[in-house]
Every structure is written in structure tokens, then in C-alpha cells.
Design a protein around this motif. Structure first.
Motif, short mmCIF file in Angstrom:
data_model
loop_
_atom_site.label_atom_id
_atom_site.label_comp_id
_atom_site.label_asym_id
_atom_site.label_seq_id
_atom_site.Cartn_x
_atom_site.Cartn_y
_atom_site.Cartn_z
N LEU A 76 0.82 -1.21 0.00
CA LEU A 76 0.00 0.00 0.00
C LEU A 76 0.86 1.26 0.00
CD1 LEU A 76 -2.84 -0.96 2.50
CD2 LEU A 76 -2.93 -0.91 0.00
N ILE A 77 1.93 1.23 0.76
CA ILE A 77 2.84 2.37 0.80
C ILE A 77 3.46 2.59 -0.57
CG2 ILE A 77 5.00 3.25 1.76
CD1 ILE A 77 4.23 1.86 4.40
N ALA A 78 3.91 1.53 -1.21
CA ALA A 78 4.53 1.65 -2.53
C ALA A 78 3.53 2.17 -3.56
CB ALA A 78 5.09 0.30 -2.98
N ARG A 79 2.29 1.72 -3.47
CA ARG A 79 1.25 2.19 -4.39
C ARG A 79 1.00 3.69 -4.21
NH1 ARG A 79 -3.41 -1.31 -3.59
NH2 ARG A 79 -2.19 -2.77 -4.81
N ARG A 80 0.86 4.10 -2.95
CA ARG A 80 0.63 5.53 -2.65
C ARG A 80 1.84 6.36 -3.08
NH1 ARG A 80 -2.42 9.66 -2.87
NH2 ARG A 80 -2.15 11.13 -1.19
N LEU A 81 3.02 5.82 -2.87
CA LEU A 81 4.25 6.50 -3.26
C LEU A 81 4.27 6.74 -4.78
CD1 LEU A 81 6.90 7.56 -2.11
CD2 LEU A 81 7.81 5.26 -2.26
N ALA A 82 3.88 5.75 -5.54
CA ALA A 82 3.83 5.88 -7.00
C ALA A 82 2.82 6.96 -7.41
CB ALA A 82 3.47 4.55 -7.64
N GLU A 83 1.66 6.99 -6.74
CA GLU A 83 0.65 8.01 -7.04
C GLU A 83 1.18 9.41 -6.76
OE1 GLU A 83 -2.56 6.91 -4.49
OE2 GLU A 83 -3.17 5.21 -5.74
N LEU A 84 1.84 9.57 -5.63
CA LEU A 84 2.39 10.88 -5.27
C LEU A 84 3.49 11.31 -6.22
CD1 LEU A 84 2.51 10.60 -1.38
CD2 LEU A 84 0.89 11.89 -2.77
N ARG A 139 5.38 14.86 -10.45
CA ARG A 139 5.91 15.05 -11.80
C ARG A 139 4.97 15.93 -12.64
NH1 ARG A 139 7.10 9.95 -12.91
NH2 ARG A 139 5.00 9.50 -13.60
N ASP A 140 3.67 15.70 -12.50
CA ASP A 140 2.69 16.52 -13.22
C ASP A 140 2.74 17.98 -12.78
OD1 ASP A 140 1.91 14.23 -14.56
OD2 ASP A 140 0.06 13.96 -13.41
N LEU A 141 2.88 18.20 -11.48
CA LEU A 141 3.00 19.57 -10.98
C LEU A 141 4.27 20.22 -11.48
CD1 LEU A 141 1.77 19.33 -7.29
CD2 LEU A 141 0.76 20.68 -9.12
N ASP A 142 5.34 19.47 -11.53
CA ASP A 142 6.61 19.98 -12.04
C ASP A 142 6.45 20.45 -13.50
OD1 ASP A 142 9.30 20.58 -11.54
OD2 ASP A 142 9.97 18.74 -12.51
N ALA A 143 5.75 19.67 -14.29
CA ALA A 143 5.52 20.04 -15.69
C ALA A 143 4.63 21.27 -15.78
CB ALA A 143 4.89 18.87 -16.44
N ALA A 144 3.60 21.34 -14.93
CA ALA A 144 2.70 22.49 -14.94
C ALA A 144 3.44 23.77 -14.54
CB ALA A 144 1.52 22.25 -14.00
N ILE A 145 4.30 23.66 -13.55
CA ILE A 145 5.09 24.81 -13.10
C ILE A 145 6.06 25.25 -14.20
CG2 ILE A 145 6.88 25.53 -11.46
CD1 ILE A 145 5.35 23.79 -9.35
N ALA A 146 6.64 24.30 -14.90
CA ALA A 146 7.57 24.62 -15.98
C ALA A 146 6.86 25.35 -17.12
CB ALA A 146 8.23 23.36 -16.50
N LEU A 171 0.73 26.01 -6.64
CA LEU A 171 1.29 24.81 -7.28
C LEU A 171 2.62 24.44 -6.62
CD1 LEU A 171 0.65 25.45 -11.08
CD2 LEU A 171 -0.50 23.79 -9.61
N LYS A 172 3.46 25.44 -6.38
CA LYS A 172 4.76 25.18 -5.76
C LYS A 172 4.60 24.67 -4.33
CE LYS A 172 7.56 28.31 -8.53
NZ LYS A 172 8.46 29.48 -8.50
N LYS A 173 3.64 25.23 -3.60
CA LYS A 173 3.41 24.77 -2.23
C LYS A 173 2.92 23.33 -2.22
CE LYS A 173 1.28 26.33 2.02
NZ LYS A 173 0.55 27.41 2.68
N ARG A 174 2.01 23.00 -3.13
CA ARG A 174 1.52 21.62 -3.23
C ARG A 174 2.66 20.67 -3.59
NH1 ARG A 174 -1.63 17.66 -1.58
NH2 ARG A 174 -2.03 16.17 -3.22
N LYS A 175 3.54 21.11 -4.49
CA LYS A 175 4.67 20.29 -4.91
C LYS A 175 5.59 20.01 -3.71
CE LYS A 175 8.54 20.15 -8.05
NZ LYS A 175 9.42 20.95 -8.90
N LEU A 176 5.84 21.02 -2.88
CA LEU A 176 6.67 20.83 -1.69
C LEU A 176 6.01 19.88 -0.69
CD1 LEU A 176 8.06 24.41 -1.03
CD2 LEU A 176 9.35 22.38 -1.70
N LEU A 177 4.70 20.01 -0.54
CA LEU A 177 3.96 19.10 0.33
C LEU A 177 4.09 17.66 -0.15
CD1 LEU A 177 1.91 18.77 2.72
CD2 LEU A 177 0.14 18.93 0.97
N LEU A 178 3.95 17.47 -1.45
CA LEU A 178 4.09 16.13 -2.03
C LEU A 178 5.50 15.59 -1.80
CD1 LEU A 178 2.14 16.50 -5.38
CD2 LEU A 178 1.47 15.19 -3.38
N LYS A 179 6.49 16.46 -1.96
CA LYS A 179 7.88 16.04 -1.75
C LYS A 179 8.08 15.53 -0.32
CE LYS A 179 12.59 17.78 -2.02
NZ LYS A 179 13.44 18.94 -2.30
N ASP A 180 7.50 16.25 0.65
CA ASP A 180 7.60 15.82 2.04
C ASP A 180 6.88 14.49 2.27
OD1 ASP A 180 9.04 18.10 2.64
OD2 ASP A 180 7.32 19.18 3.48
#
Length: 69
Positions: free
Chosen positions: A9-17, A22-29, A45-54
């Protein structure tokens, strides 16, 4: 967030995140090429990306088995 310690389950959630990150990175670019960029939207978008990174970092550490002392 996933409460259980099930590695599958952790690996699945990790893949989703990672996909969302990656999608947010493309949108920001793409943001600077917009005709009238919205600074507030870009900050969100940047704040959400940082949250995802954490979240990704926490889940990755949850997959690392604890070593006995």
C-alpha cells in the motif's frame, strides 16, 4: 495518508504521489510561457509540490526496514 505499514500500500501511494509531483513539475515549468500568469496560482502549485515532496520522503522512509540496535 496511509496508516498501515503494509509495504504494498505504501509503494502504491508513493507511486501516485510521484506521478502527481511530476505533473505539478511540468505544470510549473509551463507557467512562465502563459500570456498572463497568475502568481497566486503558481505559488499554490509550488506549495503543493513541496507538500508532495515531504509526503514522498516520509513514505520512502517508511519502506526502509528498521535496523535492530
Amino acid at each position: 495518508m496511509i496508516e498501515s505499514a503494509d509495504p504494498i500500500l505504501i509503494a502504491r501511494r508513493l507511486a501516485e504521489l510521484r506521478v502527481e509531483h511530476r505533473d505539478l513539475d511540468a505544470a510549473i515549468a509551463r507557467f512562465p510561457v502563459l500570456r498572463d500568469p497568475d502568481d497566486l496560482a503558481l505559488k499554490r502549485l509550488k506549495k503543493r509540490k513541496l507538500l508532495l515532496k515531504d509526503c514522498i520522503a516520509r513514505l520512502e522512509s517508511a519502506l526502509i526496514p528498521d535496523e535492530p540496535a
